[in-house]
Design a protein around this motif. Sequence first.
Motif, PDB file in Angstrom:
ATOM      1  N   GLY A 126       0.708  -1.234   0.042  1.00  0.00           N
ATOM      2  CA  GLY A 126       0.385   0.083  -0.225  1.00  0.00           C
ATOM      3  C   GLY A 126       0.727   1.172  -0.485  1.00  0.00           C
ATOM      4  O   GLY A 126       0.192   2.159   0.385  1.00  0.00           O
ATOM      5  N   MET A 127       2.138   1.210  -0.308  1.00  0.00           N
ATOM      6  CA  MET A 127       3.297   2.285  -0.225  1.00  0.00           C
ATOM      7  C   MET A 127       4.173   1.863  -1.679  1.00  0.00           C
ATOM      8  O   MET A 127       4.602   0.904  -1.828  1.00  0.00           O
ATOM      9  CB  MET A 127       4.677   2.010   1.197  1.00  0.00           C
ATOM     10  CG  MET A 127       3.394   1.999   2.261  1.00  0.00           C
ATOM     11  SD  MET A 127       5.053   1.935   3.466  1.00  0.00           S
ATOM     12  CE  MET A 127       5.463   0.569   4.222  1.00  0.00           C
ATOM     13  N   SER A 155      -0.522  -3.491   6.330  1.00  0.00           N
ATOM     14  CA  SER A 155       0.922  -3.284   6.236  1.00  0.00           C
ATOM     15  C   SER A 155       1.616  -2.598   8.083  1.00  0.00           C
ATOM     16  O   SER A 155       2.016  -3.295   8.613  1.00  0.00           O
ATOM     17  CB  SER A 155       1.494  -2.032   5.675  1.00  0.00           C
ATOM     18  OG  SER A 155       1.351  -3.162   4.278  1.00  0.00           O
ATOM     19  N   ALA A 156       0.494  -1.398   8.214  1.00  0.00           N
ATOM     20  CA  ALA A 156       0.940  -0.821   9.546  1.00  0.00           C
ATOM     21  C   ALA A 156       0.813  -2.030  10.677  1.00  0.00           C
ATOM     22  O   ALA A 156       1.520  -1.919  11.245  1.00  0.00           O
ATOM     23  CB  ALA A 156       0.254   0.484  10.269  1.00  0.00           C
ATOM     24  N   ALA A 157      -0.082  -2.219  10.529  1.00  0.00           N
ATOM     25  CA  ALA A 157      -0.549  -3.480  11.622  1.00  0.00           C
ATOM     26  C   ALA A 157       0.398  -4.134  11.692  1.00  0.00           C
ATOM     27  O   ALA A 157       0.866  -4.919  12.781  1.00  0.00           O
ATOM     28  CB  ALA A 157      -1.847  -4.030  11.279  1.00  0.00           C
ATOM     29  N   LEU A 158       1.184  -4.932  10.452  1.00  0.00           N
ATOM     30  CA  LEU A 158       1.422  -6.125  10.883  1.00  0.00           C
ATOM     31  C   LEU A 158       3.686  -5.603  10.854  1.00  0.00           C
ATOM     32  O   LEU A 158       4.006  -6.450  12.244  1.00  0.00           O
ATOM     33  CB  LEU A 158       2.241  -6.416   9.035  1.00  0.00           C
ATOM     34  CG  LEU A 158       2.846  -8.063   9.161  1.00  0.00           C
ATOM     35  CD1 LEU A 158       2.767  -8.856   9.726  1.00  0.00           C
ATOM     36  CD2 LEU A 158       3.520  -8.402   8.185  1.00  0.00           C
ATOM     37  N   ARG A 169       1.248   4.209   7.943  1.00  0.00           N
ATOM     38  CA  ARG A 169      -0.050   5.086   8.413  1.00  0.00           C
ATOM     39  C   ARG A 169      -0.452   6.820   7.383  1.00  0.00           C
ATOM     40  O   ARG A 169      -1.043   6.578   7.412  1.00  0.00           O
ATOM     41  CB  ARG A 169       0.305   5.128   9.949  1.00  0.00           C
ATOM     42  CG  ARG A 169       0.165   3.722  10.822  1.00  0.00           C
ATOM     43  CD  ARG A 169      -0.234   4.452  11.901  1.00  0.00           C
ATOM     44  NE  ARG A 169       0.342   3.425  12.916  1.00  0.00           N
ATOM     45  CZ  ARG A 169      -0.609   1.772  13.399  1.00  0.00           C
ATOM     46  NH1 ARG A 169      -2.143   2.413  12.313  1.00  0.00           N
ATOM     47  NH2 ARG A 169      -0.461   0.828  13.280  1.00  0.00           N
ATOM     48  N   GLU A 170       1.455   6.909   7.264  1.00  0.00           N
ATOM     49  CA  GLU A 170       1.266   7.821   6.267  1.00  0.00           C
ATOM     50  C   GLU A 170      -0.085   7.984   5.173  1.00  0.00           C
ATOM     51  O   GLU A 170       0.041   8.520   4.465  1.00  0.00           O
ATOM     52  CB  GLU A 170       2.388   7.856   6.633  1.00  0.00           C
ATOM     53  CG  GLU A 170       3.238   9.121   5.558  1.00  0.00           C
ATOM     54  CD  GLU A 170       2.214  10.960   4.160  1.00  0.00           C
ATOM     55  OE1 GLU A 170       1.117  11.148   5.720  1.00  0.00           O
ATOM     56  OE2 GLU A 170       2.024  11.235   3.681  1.00  0.00           O
ATOM     57  N   TRP A 171       1.417   7.198   4.417  1.00  0.00           N
ATOM     58  CA  TRP A 171      -0.205   6.556   2.809  1.00  0.00           C
ATOM     59  C   TRP A 171      -1.788   5.751   2.952  1.00  0.00           C
ATOM     60  O   TRP A 171      -1.996   6.305   2.331  1.00  0.00           O
ATOM     61  CB  TRP A 171       0.720   5.375   2.672  1.00  0.00           C
ATOM     62  CG  TRP A 171       1.652   5.286   1.837  1.00  0.00           C
ATOM     63  CD1 TRP A 171       3.280   5.345   2.220  1.00  0.00           C
ATOM     64  CD2 TRP A 171       2.462   6.161   0.225  1.00  0.00           C
ATOM     65  NE1 TRP A 171       4.118   5.659   0.803  1.00  0.00           N
ATOM     66  CE2 TRP A 171       3.363   6.136   0.176  1.00  0.00           C
ATOM     67  CE3 TRP A 171       0.787   6.616  -0.471  1.00  0.00           C
ATOM     68  CZ2 TRP A 171       3.347   6.829  -1.025  1.00  0.00           C
ATOM     69  CZ3 TRP A 171       1.230   7.140  -1.669  1.00  0.00           C
ATOM     70  CH2 TRP A 171       2.822   7.355  -1.786  1.00  0.00           C
ATOM     71  N   ALA A 172      -1.997   5.560   4.153  1.00  0.00           N
ATOM     72  CA  ALA A 172      -2.972   5.280   4.700  1.00  0.00           C
ATOM     73  C   ALA A 172      -4.159   6.463   4.783  1.00  0.00           C
ATOM     74  O   ALA A 172      -5.622   6.380   3.944  1.00  0.00           O
ATOM     75  CB  ALA A 172      -3.030   4.399   5.865  1.00  0.00           C
TER      76      ALA A 172
END
Lengths: 287, 972
Positions: free
Chosen positions: A197-198, A272-275, A245-248
């Motif tokens: 996602g980034m 991704s951030a969670a993993l 998180r910034e990409w989200a």
Amino acid sequence: MELFRALAVLAEPPTKEAARVALALELGSLPEQSEYTDLFVFQLYPYASVYLGAEGMLGGEARDRIAGFWRALGQTPTAEADHLAVLLALYARLAELEMDESDAVRRQGWHVARKALLWEHLLSWLPAYLSKMEEIAEPFYRRWSETLLAALFEEARTLGKQEQLALHLRDTPRLFDPRENETGEFLQSLLTPARSGMVLVRSDLSRAAHKLSLGLRMGERKFIIKSLFSQDAAGMLDWLEDEAREWAVRHRAHKEILGDTATAWENKALASAALLRELKQTANKMA
Amino acid sequence: MNPNELNERVSAARAETEARGETFYPGPSRIHLAAFPPKERWDDWVELDSKSWPERKEKRYMLVPTTCFNCESACGLLAYVDKESLQVRKFEGNPEHPGSRGRNCAKGPATLNQITDPDRILYPLKRAGKRGEGKWVRVSWNEALDDIASRIRKAIVEKRNNEVMYHVGRPGEDGFTERILAAWGVDGHNSHTNVCSSSSRAGYQFWLGMDRPSPDHANAKVVLLISAHLEAGHYFNPHAQRVIEAKAAGAKLIVFDTRLSHTATHADYWVAPYPGSEAAIVLSIANYLIQNNLYNREFVRRWWNWEEFLAVENPELPTDFATFELVLKNLYKSYTFENAEKESGVDARVIEEIAKVVATAGTKFSSHNWRSAASGNSGGWQVARTLFMLNALLGAVATEGGVYPNAWNKFVPKPMYTPPHPPAWNELTWPVEYPLGMNELSFLLPHFLKDGRGKLEVYFTRVYNPVWTNPDGFSWVEALNDESLIGCYVALTPTWNETSYFADYILPMGHGSERHDLHSYETHDAQWIGFRQPVMRAARERLGEKIADTREVNPGEVWEENEFWMELTWRIDPDGALGIRQYVESKERPGTRLGVDEYYGYIFENSVPGLKERAAQEDLSPLEFMRRYGAFEITKKVGAIYEELVPDAELEDVKEDRFSRVYTKTPKPASTNIVPIASPDPDAEGRRLVGVNVDGKILRGFPTPSGRLEFYSSTLAEWGWHEYAIPTYIRSHIHPENLAEDQTVLISTFRLPTQIHTRSANAKWLDEISHTNPLWIHPTHAAQLGLQTGELVRVETEIGYFVVKAWVTEGIRPGIVACSHHMGRWKLKDEGQRQMMATVALAHEGDEWGIKREHGVHPYKSADADTQRIWWTDVGVHQNLTFPVHPDPVSGMHCWHQAVRVKKAEASDAYGDINVDTHKSHEVYRKWLRMTRPANVHSPDGTRRPYWLMRPLKPSREVFRLPDNQELVGVE
């Protein structure tokens, strides 16, 4: 739709003949060839397959899908059917075919094709790509990316949303978990937008090294990121989580215009951030 | 600015730029696929000099279009003329050319090698010693022209017109030389076509009245090729790109080829039949369509000449279509898949699967046969004829994705002068034995001369090398060495060849960028013209110079043929007393010779629809436009002309006969397109055939005697070949029943993608890629003979043998062998052409001829440093010398396939050895001659040949009448 064709020309190395195109687009004078090279050759590869494929590389299924779109139109796909310039030029052509068609049924056919191209193969990756470009490019290409994004969003507004999510985005490949997979696969998946996602480019890795005061070794991105992990794995996991998180947030900002497309990307980044957080916690516990 | 405003702004900027005749978007790019320099920058194109790398040195070029002169396709080239040195630095594709669309095969760019070839002939040469001795003196053009002109003048004045002959290899401008010969009143045109394509032509002409197919490959659903079109067929580059387009769009490609050609590797269905059985397979497919009612019944009803067939052949039956359908089913019922398997060795189930694919094509079925099986086999003309029958059954005739007749996709603009048909009949080229021969019996010339059927005062070859290209080359050597048979032999050639060594004059002619020609070919459903021009002439004229004669800009004293023929014609009749000079006289400056600028200026101004208007858009004269862009598309999507209504204005005092042919008193409307087509006979009152009545409408139809597609050829029926009046399968001369047990078949017809006969020799890039021709042999066959790749084999023909290396490959049908005809160039002395010719010793005793290779090629010093980098020595073996002549008794085509014995070489054999007995070859010639059905026995109307059939240079009607037998040459 001359605008897209003109913008396509500038996704190619700037020759002096392109100057009149840049002038018409009010982008100012052409940049040096080296600026183009840095941006398109070293940082942001202008191929849809890099951003939509589960491998994060040129070609593969993502490119085949786009080539299939050409075939469905009865056209022979060009060698690099997923190149940004090719896609924009095709979009321009479809828009013209629609406008020039006098038969209502055929015009509707062109309209459907144009809308499909927009949502399936342009809006499915370009907002993220152009957002990174706006961040890292020098003024000429920053203006170019802003213009292109504005034009794409205008089209999205004009044509309306597509009912279904783009086929490229319906599969939801995620980051490889290094606890279950090879480390190399994990690192490659970080560099694969369709999974992470980034959009992480060379300058991002350089920024990470600077922030964490790590040595930056030159090489391909996977080599660089591996070297950064070998120096400070916990710091990199932190940094990457922040990036995700910034990409989200970035993806969410497009939600009004892009709807589910933005959400699909946001979900990738959040996963991704969670993993990454979980990995850091696992690492801490082990420490 | 919002995106919509910006869009308008960009559109306006583009429109404004293009209104100035410039290109808004730069090339090359992916945007317009504009991989070519934009045309407004052709005067000053900048590229980095590759040789100066890593320094970024700019080179400025002028880009000048011309047309490739290697194969016949006439693809567009763009010469990059260095503005500093005024030399051509490279050739690339001309994007403005509608046929080739900017793409070329390897031979196009290799034109550069040809024009810079250190071994090329630069000056007129005259023989000094005996013929073939190899001694030459340089002479002036004046001296050569005066001598040759006076010989021709004398022959004409003394009514020995038939002693002047011109023999063409690579065709030049459509009809140019034919008109020159017509101006002389000489029936002296001789072509290579009967060793090339005349059997295919026969197959198409009997159906269509036009002798070439124009398949619309790009739009086809199913493509069936009996040829190697993706690499070497006619119009290979223009057609290959369109076949691949069709494939990319989902079309199925079917290829029949005994050899795994590059084309076969791209096929969805590749079958490797026993050579000569192709028509049996095709007819089994036709039979499948017929028996299962899968053919286009309405098309067949409307356009086949079935009524004539029933009326003549089955007068007892009612003349209705239902009856015909029953008869048709009966006629072809024996052509089953199983019988096709028996003939071809191809599994009946595979053929059936192919038949089903063909049946799905509808009117989008493109097929092509050119050379290949048609030119390999006796009766090969039925291969093309049966193949087109599939199109005729499916109605895929002049439809999108179907096959057009060439004449509808071709435009030959009418020139300033069209001399009348010559009042002479040359029996050396059109002998009485071959009333239906499609083209001149060119390859029999030495035998006819030896038989005393005539002699030649002046014999020209034009970019032609019969000693090497034709079968039975030693008989040519014998004829050329006999000055009582050939008084003066003039070789018009850019480069040394095996035949030119026996010439009296060698006159240096230009390559593709050194000559004018105007071409038009049936590459797709359109009509276009392509202009070949001397590049340096056009370049220097752009710089403001005035060039009056192409020799001023060509290397050495190399000339172009058009100026040469005009000058020669002028000198034959300097005062105009013979009535010849008028055809090359300037209209702008009466009393002086016509120049090429006036000649082409007239054509482009008056005979090419739309060109004047298009040129005016750029403030150019039509000639300037053609010099600038090299090609012009006259029309696209010609469509089915046969379905067009004949306008009332053409229907004065019409009469319709019992087969609904419509004849009119209205003279043929003038047309500026003089493309050759057949000319059906008028009715008894002199009305011309104008069309056919189909369901109450008078439609244009086809230029055949029936006005329809001729399933039934009354011509074949009436001229002695009744058994072949409809498409059938003829067993080849190399059918298993005609072979001894230890004989096999040699396929000798295939080309290599990077060479083109002897035209491309001394193109160093091509020679480096392709320079040898091993014998293809299947592993099972090789194992029987104990052979491995690289070992020597002796291949014995009816008249001798050659020794060649084996190439063991699964790419050939077991039991058949193949050898490309592109190799085996030789010379008798070390000088001359040095990149592709082995030096040989020629042994000759009585009728026995032998060649022993002394050495192959080797590096040598020349103006080109690359000649010191020649790493190959092998240049292949000249197999054609060992082939006797096999003239097909109907079409006259040489049937190339050979019945041979393949053996391990003997201890005394060396690579390249050749041995031939010309007495035996003369016997074989006589044997084949006996198979013919001569006009003096079989002509139904006392003429030599059906007048309606095409003939490259058609004589006047009165000489078609057969003379008495005692006056006929060759009749015993």
